[in-house]
Design a protein around this motif. Structure first.
Motif, PDB file in Angstrom:
ATOM      1  N   PRO A  13      -9.510   7.749  -1.258  1.00 48.75           N
ATOM      2  CA  PRO A  13      -8.677   7.146  -0.219  1.00 48.75           C
ATOM      3  C   PRO A  13      -8.220   8.111   0.857  1.00 48.75           C
ATOM      4  CG  PRO A  13      -7.442   7.390  -2.249  1.00 48.75           C
ATOM      5  CD  PRO A  13      -8.838   7.820  -2.549  1.00 48.75           C
ATOM      6  N   GLY A  14      -8.241   7.614   2.075  1.00 45.24           N
ATOM      7  CA  GLY A  14      -7.724   8.331   3.227  1.00 45.24           C
ATOM      8  C   GLY A  14      -7.454   7.327   4.325  1.00 45.24           C
ATOM      9  N   THR A  15      -6.584   7.667   5.260  1.00 40.00           N
ATOM     10  CA  THR A  15      -6.272   6.714   6.330  1.00 40.00           C
ATOM     11  C   THR A  15      -7.319   6.731   7.438  1.00 40.00           C
ATOM     12  OG1 THR A  15      -4.833   8.360   7.350  1.00 40.00           O
ATOM     13  CG2 THR A  15      -3.786   6.704   5.945  1.00 40.00           C
ATOM     14  N   ALA A  16      -7.871   7.884   7.757  1.00 39.27           N
ATOM     15  CA  ALA A  16      -8.897   7.976   8.797  1.00 39.27           C
ATOM     16  C   ALA A  16     -10.279   7.704   8.222  1.00 39.27           C
ATOM     17  CB  ALA A  16      -8.863   9.337   9.465  1.00 39.27           C
ATOM     18  N   ALA A  54      -9.457   4.197  13.481  1.00 37.61           N
ATOM     19  CA  ALA A  54      -9.162   5.001  14.666  1.00 37.61           C
ATOM     20  C   ALA A  54      -7.760   5.587  14.582  1.00 37.61           C
ATOM     21  CB  ALA A  54      -9.284   4.143  15.924  1.00 37.61           C
ATOM     22  N   ALA A  55      -7.619   6.804  15.063  1.00 38.74           N
ATOM     23  CA  ALA A  55      -6.325   7.488  15.069  1.00 38.74           C
ATOM     24  C   ALA A  55      -5.314   6.771  15.957  1.00 38.74           C
ATOM     25  CB  ALA A  55      -6.501   8.934  15.534  1.00 38.74           C
ATOM     26  N   THR A  56      -5.785   5.943  16.883  1.00 42.46           N
ATOM     27  CA  THR A  56      -4.887   5.235  17.798  1.00 42.46           C
ATOM     28  C   THR A  56      -4.212   4.030  17.144  1.00 42.46           C
ATOM     29  OG1 THR A  56      -6.772   3.947  18.607  1.00 42.46           O
ATOM     30  CG2 THR A  56      -6.172   5.929  19.854  1.00 42.46           C
ATOM     31  N   LEU A  57      -4.686   3.629  15.959  1.00 41.61           N
ATOM     32  CA  LEU A  57      -4.102   2.476  15.278  1.00 41.61           C
ATOM     33  C   LEU A  57      -2.817   2.868  14.556  1.00 41.61           C
ATOM     34  CD1 LEU A  57      -7.287   0.921  13.610  1.00 41.61           C
ATOM     35  CD2 LEU A  57      -6.163   0.201  15.726  1.00 41.61           C
ATOM     36  N   THR A 110      -4.650  -2.722   7.236  1.00 41.04           N
ATOM     37  CA  THR A 110      -5.306  -4.028   7.364  1.00 41.04           C
ATOM     38  C   THR A 110      -6.820  -3.856   7.440  1.00 41.04           C
ATOM     39  OG1 THR A 110      -3.394  -4.997   8.453  1.00 41.04           O
ATOM     40  CG2 THR A 110      -5.498  -6.096   8.811  1.00 41.04           C
ATOM     41  N   THR A 111      -7.266  -2.903   8.240  1.00 38.61           N
ATOM     42  CA  THR A 111      -8.698  -2.634   8.372  1.00 38.61           C
ATOM     43  C   THR A 111      -9.290  -2.202   7.032  1.00 38.61           C
ATOM     44  OG1 THR A 111      -8.439  -2.006  10.689  1.00 38.61           O
ATOM     45  CG2 THR A 111     -10.414  -1.194   9.567  1.00 38.61           C
ATOM     46  N   LEU A 112      -8.589  -1.315   6.336  1.00 39.55           N
ATOM     47  CA  LEU A 112      -9.072  -0.830   5.045  1.00 39.55           C
ATOM     48  C   LEU A 112      -9.055  -1.944   3.997  1.00 39.55           C
ATOM     49  CD1 LEU A 112      -7.413   2.692   5.085  1.00 39.55           C
ATOM     50  CD2 LEU A 112      -9.825   2.141   5.458  1.00 39.55           C
ATOM     51  N   ARG A 113      -8.024  -2.779   4.017  1.00 40.37           N
ATOM     52  CA  ARG A 113      -7.966  -3.919   3.094  1.00 40.37           C
ATOM     53  C   ARG A 113      -9.186  -4.826   3.276  1.00 40.37           C
ATOM     54  NH1 ARG A 113      -4.059  -8.148   4.998  1.00 40.37           N
ATOM     55  NH2 ARG A 113      -5.847  -8.429   6.365  1.00 40.37           N
ATOM     56  N   ASP A 114      -9.482  -5.155   4.529  1.00 44.45           N
ATOM     57  CA  ASP A 114     -10.613  -6.044   4.808  1.00 44.45           C
ATOM     58  C   ASP A 114     -11.931  -5.401   4.398  1.00 44.45           C
ATOM     59  OD1 ASP A 114      -8.708  -7.764   5.816  1.00 44.45           O
ATOM     60  OD2 ASP A 114      -9.214  -7.389   7.925  1.00 44.45           O
ATOM     61  N   GLY A 115     -12.082  -4.103   4.672  1.00 45.25           N
ATOM     62  CA  GLY A 115     -13.317  -3.405   4.315  1.00 45.25           C
ATOM     63  C   GLY A 115     -13.503  -3.296   2.815  1.00 45.25           C
ATOM     64  N   LEU A 116     -12.437  -2.980   2.100  1.00 47.28           N
ATOM     65  CA  LEU A 116     -12.518  -2.844   0.650  1.00 47.28           C
ATOM     66  C   LEU A 116     -12.786  -4.199  -0.008  1.00 47.28           C
ATOM     67  CD1 LEU A 116     -12.406  -1.075  -1.816  1.00 47.28           C
ATOM     68  CD2 LEU A 116      -9.911  -1.183  -1.725  1.00 47.28           C
TER      69      LEU A 116
END
Length: 129
Positions: A10-13, A38-41, A48-54
């Protein structure tokens, strides 16, 4: 008995993942990649992006177990909190899908895959492929 395992770093970027079929003499590589944000998020948008991807990865690969790295040492408190949030999302998704979770330090994961806790990324790749 063969078991499909989704490994998570796990990581945020960059949120690394890999799928192996375990249960034989050696794990067999199925797929791998990274979810990127993206760092701009904001942190919420990244989660949310990671939830959807996972969720998509689970739907596609149908793992029976998830192996996720524990936070074992972190000198940057802000980074540790963000990674903790990402881990929380991953653990919640696993619970929602009723998938068993195994938590391990990076060295424990390397030892399980490559036979050596200090294995390089190249050694881990070689052990799987």
């Amino acid at each position: 008995m063969k078991m499909r395992v989704l490994g998570l770093d796990p990581g945020t970027a960059t949120f690394g993942w890999g799928v192996v079929d375990a249960g034989g003499a050696r794990p067999v590589h199925v797929a791998h990649g990274a979810l990127r944000t993206a760092a701009t998020l904001t942190l919420g948008e990244r989660l949310t992006t990671l939830r959807d991807g996972l969720t998509s990865l689970i739907d596609q690969h149908k793992p029976e177990r998830i192996a996720i790295e524990r936070i074992f040492s972190q000198s940057n408190v802000q980074s540790a909190v963000a990674i903790g949030a990402v881990r929380g999302v991953a653990l919640l998704i696993a619970a929602d899908h009723k998938i068993e979770v195994v938590e391990a330090t990076p060295s424990e994961m390397k030892r399980a895959i490559a036979g050596e806790g200090r294995a390089t990324k190249a050694a881990v790749t070689k052990a799987i492929t």
